[in-house]
Motif scaffolding. Structure first.
Motif, mmCIF file in Angstrom:
data_model
loop_
_atom_site.group_PDB
_atom_site.id
_atom_site.type_symbol
_atom_site.label_atom_id
_atom_site.label_comp_id
_atom_site.label_asym_id
_atom_site.label_seq_id
_atom_site.Cartn_x
_atom_site.Cartn_y
_atom_site.Cartn_z
ATOM 1 N N THR A 128 13.023 12.988 0.227
ATOM 2 C CA THR A 128 14.028 12.427 1.117
ATOM 3 C C THR A 128 15.156 13.420 1.358
ATOM 4 O O THR A 128 15.847 13.320 2.351
ATOM 5 C CB THR A 128 14.599 11.111 0.553
ATOM 6 N N GLN B 20 4.934 5.607 1.576
ATOM 7 C CA GLN B 20 5.600 6.130 0.377
ATOM 8 C C GLN B 20 7.122 6.141 0.565
ATOM 9 O O GLN B 20 7.877 5.717 -0.317
ATOM 10 C CB GLN B 20 5.075 7.541 0.119
ATOM 11 N N ARG C 198 8.454 2.600 0.507
ATOM 12 C CA ARG C 198 8.445 2.073 -0.859
ATOM 13 C C ARG C 198 9.673 2.565 -1.621
ATOM 14 O O ARG C 198 10.282 1.827 -2.394
ATOM 15 C CB ARG C 198 7.172 2.506 -1.574
ATOM 16 N N ARG C 199 10.054 3.805 -1.423
ATOM 17 C CA ARG C 199 11.194 4.383 -2.151
ATOM 18 C C ARG C 199 12.544 3.973 -1.578
ATOM 19 O O ARG C 199 13.519 3.852 -2.311
ATOM 20 C CB ARG C 199 11.104 5.910 -2.134
ATOM 21 N N GLU C 200 12.614 3.800 -0.263
ATOM 22 C CA GLU C 200 13.905 3.568 0.387
ATOM 23 C C GLU C 200 14.286 2.100 0.530
ATOM 24 O O GLU C 200 15.468 1.796 0.667
ATOM 25 C CB GLU C 200 13.927 4.233 1.772
#
Length: 95
Positions: free
Chosen positions: A13, A51, A54-56
């Motif tokens: 990111t 992906q 999912r992280r943000e």
């Protein structure tokens, strides 16, 4: 396919500005913006977008997004009608 799978491209990111991250997330939520448009603009394929989301996103928001995207024909260019050649609605962007 797991996140540790070597076939899933890694992204960081930190490579994106906050505005770019926001735009990627916005495009991913949009019903009519195909994953191919995100890949063309930001270089992230569908697996990388999943992906990133999912992280943000909060876990509940991610689950809601995945449920919404499951089976949505408009999110894949090859499943769309050939009559639709644009990635987004011309009136979509705020001017």
């Amino acid at each position: 396919m797991s996140l540790s799978d070597p076939s899933v491209p890694k992204y960081h990111t930190a490579n994106f500005t906050p505005a770019e991250l926001s735009r990627i997330i916005e495009m991913a939520w949009e019903d009519r913006t195909p994953f191919e448009a995100i890949q063309r603009i930001f270089g992230l394929n569908e697996s990388a977008v999943v992906q990133l989301m999912r992280r943000e996103l909060k876990s509940s928001s991610f689950r809601m997004w995945r449920q919404r995207m499951a089976g949505r024909v408009t999110k894949h260019q090859q499943l769309r009608s050939p009559e639709i050649s644009r990635a987004y609605c011309p009136s979509q962007y705020k001017r």
